[in-house]
Motif scaffolding. Structure first.
Motif, mmCIF file in Angstrom:
data_model
loop_
_atom_site.group_PDB
_atom_site.id
_atom_site.type_symbol
_atom_site.label_atom_id
_atom_site.label_comp_id
_atom_site.label_asym_id
_atom_site.label_seq_id
_atom_site.Cartn_x
_atom_site.Cartn_y
_atom_site.Cartn_z
ATOM 1 N N GLN A 173 3.161 12.941 5.176
ATOM 2 C CA GLN A 173 3.738 12.564 6.472
ATOM 3 C C GLN A 173 2.680 11.994 7.421
ATOM 4 O OE1 GLN A 173 7.181 12.769 6.979
ATOM 5 N NE2 GLN A 173 6.929 13.121 4.773
ATOM 6 N N LEU A 174 1.408 12.096 7.035
ATOM 7 C CA LEU A 174 0.325 11.611 7.882
ATOM 8 C C LEU A 174 0.004 10.150 7.585
ATOM 9 C CD1 LEU A 174 -2.189 14.611 7.768
ATOM 10 C CD2 LEU A 174 -0.314 14.193 9.379
ATOM 11 N N ALA A 175 -0.609 9.498 8.551
ATOM 12 C CA ALA A 175 -1.087 8.130 8.348
ATOM 13 C C ALA A 175 -2.166 8.128 7.272
ATOM 14 C CB ALA A 175 -1.639 7.574 9.654
ATOM 15 N N GLN A 176 -2.054 7.211 6.337
ATOM 16 C CA GLN A 176 -3.014 7.077 5.251
ATOM 17 C C GLN A 176 -3.863 5.821 5.474
ATOM 18 O OE1 GLN A 176 -3.138 9.564 2.842
ATOM 19 N NE2 GLN A 176 -1.527 10.523 4.106
ATOM 20 N N GLY A 235 0.862 11.348 -5.169
ATOM 21 C CA GLY A 235 -0.495 11.721 -4.799
ATOM 22 C C GLY A 235 -1.554 10.684 -5.142
ATOM 23 N N VAL A 236 -1.171 9.586 -5.781
ATOM 24 C CA VAL A 236 -2.143 8.571 -6.208
ATOM 25 C C VAL A 236 -1.987 7.310 -5.346
ATOM 26 C CG1 VAL A 236 -2.967 7.128 -8.112
ATOM 27 C CG2 VAL A 236 -2.143 9.457 -8.563
ATOM 28 N N PRO A 237 -3.015 6.929 -4.595
ATOM 29 C CA PRO A 237 -2.918 5.715 -3.768
ATOM 30 C C PRO A 237 -3.067 4.456 -4.623
ATOM 31 C CG PRO A 237 -4.686 7.198 -3.014
ATOM 32 C CD PRO A 237 -4.278 7.635 -4.377
ATOM 33 N N SER A 246 0.868 -1.183 0.000
ATOM 34 C CA SER A 246 0.000 0.000 0.000
ATOM 35 C C SER A 246 0.900 1.226 0.000
ATOM 36 C CB SER A 246 -0.903 0.015 1.244
ATOM 37 O OG SER A 246 -1.564 -1.222 1.403
ATOM 38 N N VAL A 247 0.770 2.062 -1.004
ATOM 39 C CA VAL A 247 1.599 3.265 -1.097
ATOM 40 C C VAL A 247 0.789 4.387 -1.753
ATOM 41 C CG1 VAL A 247 3.825 2.066 -1.215
ATOM 42 C CG2 VAL A 247 2.549 2.517 -3.319
ATOM 43 N N ALA A 290 2.729 6.830 3.519
ATOM 44 C CA ALA A 290 2.553 7.038 2.084
ATOM 45 C C ALA A 290 3.699 6.501 1.241
ATOM 46 C CB ALA A 290 2.356 8.524 1.801
ATOM 47 N N ASP A 291 4.943 6.713 1.696
ATOM 48 C CA ASP A 291 6.067 6.403 0.809
ATOM 49 C C ASP A 291 6.500 4.941 0.862
ATOM 50 O OD1 ASP A 291 6.889 6.703 3.408
ATOM 51 O OD2 ASP A 291 8.685 7.869 2.955
ATOM 52 N N THR A 292 6.518 4.351 2.049
ATOM 53 C CA THR A 292 7.037 2.989 2.181
ATOM 54 C C THR A 292 5.952 1.929 2.373
ATOM 55 O OG1 THR A 292 7.260 3.107 4.595
ATOM 56 C CG2 THR A 292 9.109 3.944 3.266
#
Length: 650
Positions: A149-152, A61-63, A56-57, A180-182
């Motif tokens: 930087q926030l929890a997604q 800007g696109v999940p 999940s990343v 978001a990134d990892t």
């Protein structure tokens, strides 16, 4: 519907390994397959969808999410047809202002229907593995500022659209929280209540609202958030407002819902992070901003200064804790002996916390009310709440002690309370047995028993149930394998004071038990209730369908909480109908027992065939309905069970 975020996929991996090994064997290996195929035999039947999130990343800007779906046997589920994907991010506690709670921000959702349209990119690898890349770009949202930087969170609603081969699938929910990134687990969360807590009452949260679509409370909490729903519909406000006025003992303590659970690591937030919105949803007469009912608070910054976590927890759980402490101090033990003149002698002993009999005189001044109700025939009582047309007798209701004083006809003998009933309509078989349901209400302050005054607070104690026969033979007893009181406690709590106010209040515990389950554990039944909830009804003589077989269906149906038979029933005990007569279904009117019971839930016209054709009498006179009571042919075709009460013998 059960949903999981983790599941074993050993069978799937093993199948893949075997396939790889066989590639080197003799013979043609056939045409090349599509990427990700094969994945072993797909699930032939699906009761549960289990989701495992593999990746999940959020990229530019696109999940996107990659996930595996298996059934209850860990077999891959292939060919899911319709899903809704939603994206949200979690603002941490205090980020929007001192004292403010964490808050979900809901970016939006996309519904992907394989047979129609799909906004994003949906890939079914045909081996239980799926992926979805959103069409929406979170950075383009005009109302919410995306912060990597926030929890997604990504949530999935899998629709109950059948697979291409017609296999049925259940509505299911799943979600994943990630950075978001990892894609790693975030360092903070907002999981305050576990779905398990909701299902204690609701059995399946999906049945509460939205047509069965949402079975995970985390989905509710993510969607019902500021900016997504209107003011007052935010989850922390809505859920309290909906529950606060229910007269359920389980809701006297915040920890009935906010309980320690691995699925709710933030369960302690209810006392740790007080806010005006959350507190005001229960304390609805308080206007914090206007200073009405509380000192003026324009924001949440000062709440914790006074309302520290320990004090808040003690204040909101103390009532239940005190009640349990009082209830534990005393018990009762009673005997009932039929006499040759058709009376019965009731003897009640008061027990200390260790179960030893004490002199009732030592606590008499602390007894607000010791109430008894006596009837005859446990399996089908023949004394009405009012006079029964059959026996001409009404139940014997007698207070042995009231406001600390012995009542007329009651004596103290060797420290025990003794009362002789008027003549009872004893007979043969079940009517050789009389039974007495006993309630005890004590005056109390905090955790202490106190002498009764006009304005004393009171606590209902453990109820008692006594049986006795005129013949001296072993008494008959009503079955208790249809509804176990433990299911009642799930909603009402183990300190539920049944009918307190009109009665002394009855707290159902092992003290009323007279049977054990297969494991030797005492069954706490609800059979004592028929002392008042007679076949002839209660105070309205049938106008309110007060017979026990109907009353619970009526009252729970009106509240809309009970949607499935299994929420209360562990069995139906259809043989019990073999000893039942007619039940009062309106004032002075009676209906044959199977039909009366079924129509307490179902409207007669919804059953689909003429009831009278099946031997039923509906709202007939007493004699007519009782003569036909054993002539109903319903069970010739119908074979209802708690899991499927529509089952037929076909």
């Amino acid at each position: 519907m059960m949903n999981a975020q983790t599941t074993k996929i050993a069978l799937l991996l093993a199948a893949s390994a075997v396939t790889m090994a066989l590639t080197g064997c003799g013979g043609s290996d056939g045409n090349d397959g599509n990427p990700g195929e094969p994945g072993g035999e797909p699930a032939p039947a699906i009761q549960t969808l289990n989701f495992t999130f593999d990746k999940s990343v959020v990229t530019n800007g696109v999940p996107s999410v990659e996930f595996t779906v298996t059934n209850e046997d860990d077999l891959p589920v292939v060919g899911l047809q319709k899903m809704r994907f939603a994206a949200a991010q979690l603002i941490p506690q205090g980020a929007t202002g001192a004292g403010n709670a964490s808050q979900w921000q809901y970016f939006g959702d996309e519904t992907c229907d394989v047979a129609a349209t799909c906004p994003g990119t949906f890939i079914d690898q045909k081996n239980g593995h799926y992926s979805y890349t959103f069409n929406m770009n979170l950075t383009a949202n005009a109302k919410i500022t995306y912060n990597d930087q926030l929890a997604q969170r990504v949530l999935i609603r899998a629709y109950n659209t059948p697979l291409p081969d017609g296999t049925q699938v259940p509505n299911s929910n799943a979600f994943v929280d990630f950075t978001a990134d990892t894609g790693a687990a975030p360092t903070y969360s907002r999981k305050i209540v576990a779905t398990e807590s909701c299902n204690t009452c609701h059995q399946d949260l999906a049945n509460v609202k939205h047509g069965g679509a949402y079975s995970d409370v985390n989905y509710c909490a993510t969607c019902h958030t500021a900016g997504k729903v209107g003011v007052g519909k935010e989850f922390n406000v809505l859920v309290h407002a909906k529950h606060k006025d229910l007269t359920l003992g389980s809701l006297e303590s915040c920890q009935s819902c906010h309980a320690a659970n691995d699925a709710a690591p933030d369960w302690g937030n209810w006392s740790r992070i007080p806010t005006a919105a959350t507190c005001g949803s229960c304390h609805s007469t308080v206007d914090f901003a206007a200073g009405k009912g509380h000192s003026q608070q324009l924001d949440n910054s000062n709440c914790i200064a006074c309302h520290n976590s320990d004090w808040t927890a003690e204040l909101h759980t103390g009532k239940t804790a005190d009640k349990k402490a009082v209830i534990a101090q005393l018990g009762m033990q009673a005997t009932l002996e039929g006499q040759t003149d058709d009376t019965a002698v009731l003897t009640v002993s008061i027990l200390d916390k260790d179960g030893n009999a004490i002199d009732a005189a030592t606590v008499q001044d602390k007894i607000k009310r010791l109430e008894t109700v006596t009837n005859v025939g446990p399996n089908f009582p023949i004394m009405g709440y009012n006079k029964s047309p059959g026996s001409g007798a009404a139940k014997i209701a007698k207070d042995l002690v009231k406001d600390g004083a012995l009542q007329a006809g009651v004596t103290l003998v060797d420290g025990k309370l003794v009362f002789t009933t008027p003549a009872l309509p004893f007979g043969a078989g079940d009517t050789d047995t009389a039974f007495t349901f006993i309630g005890l209400e004590m005056c109390s302050t905090g955790t202490s028993l106190t002498a009764c005054t006009v304005d004393s607070a009171t606590t209902s104690m453990k109820a008692e149930l006594a049986f006795g026969t005129k013949s001296g033979n072993a008494p008959s007893m009503r079955h208790v394998n249809s509804v176990n009181f433990s299911t009642c406690q799930g909603c009402h709590s183990d300190t539920f004071e049944i009918h307190k106010g009109h009665h002394s209040g009855f707290v159902m515990t092992e003290q009323v038990s007279h049977a054990k389950d297969a494991n030797g554990k005492a069954i706490v039944g609800v059979d004592g209730c028929v002392a008042c909830h007679t076949p002839d009804g209660t105070y309205a003589s049938g106008a309110n369908k007060g017979a026990f077989e109907m009353k619970l269906h009526v009252i729970h149906g009106e509240q809309g909480v009970i949607k499935e038979c299994t929420q209360c029933h562990n069995d139906f005990n259809l043989d019990a109908f073999k000893v039942k007569g007619a039940l009062a279904t309106s004032a002075g009117k009676y209906t044959t027992p199977i039909t009366a019971t079924c129509t307490s839930c179902h409207a007669p016209e919804s059953i689909g065939h003429g009831l009278e054709n099946m031997g039923a009498i509906v709202n007939g006179d007493y004699v007519q309905a009782n003569q036909a009571a054993q002539s109903e042919t319903c069970f010739y075709c119908h074979k209802p069970t708690p899991t499927d009460h529509t089952q037929v013998k076909m």
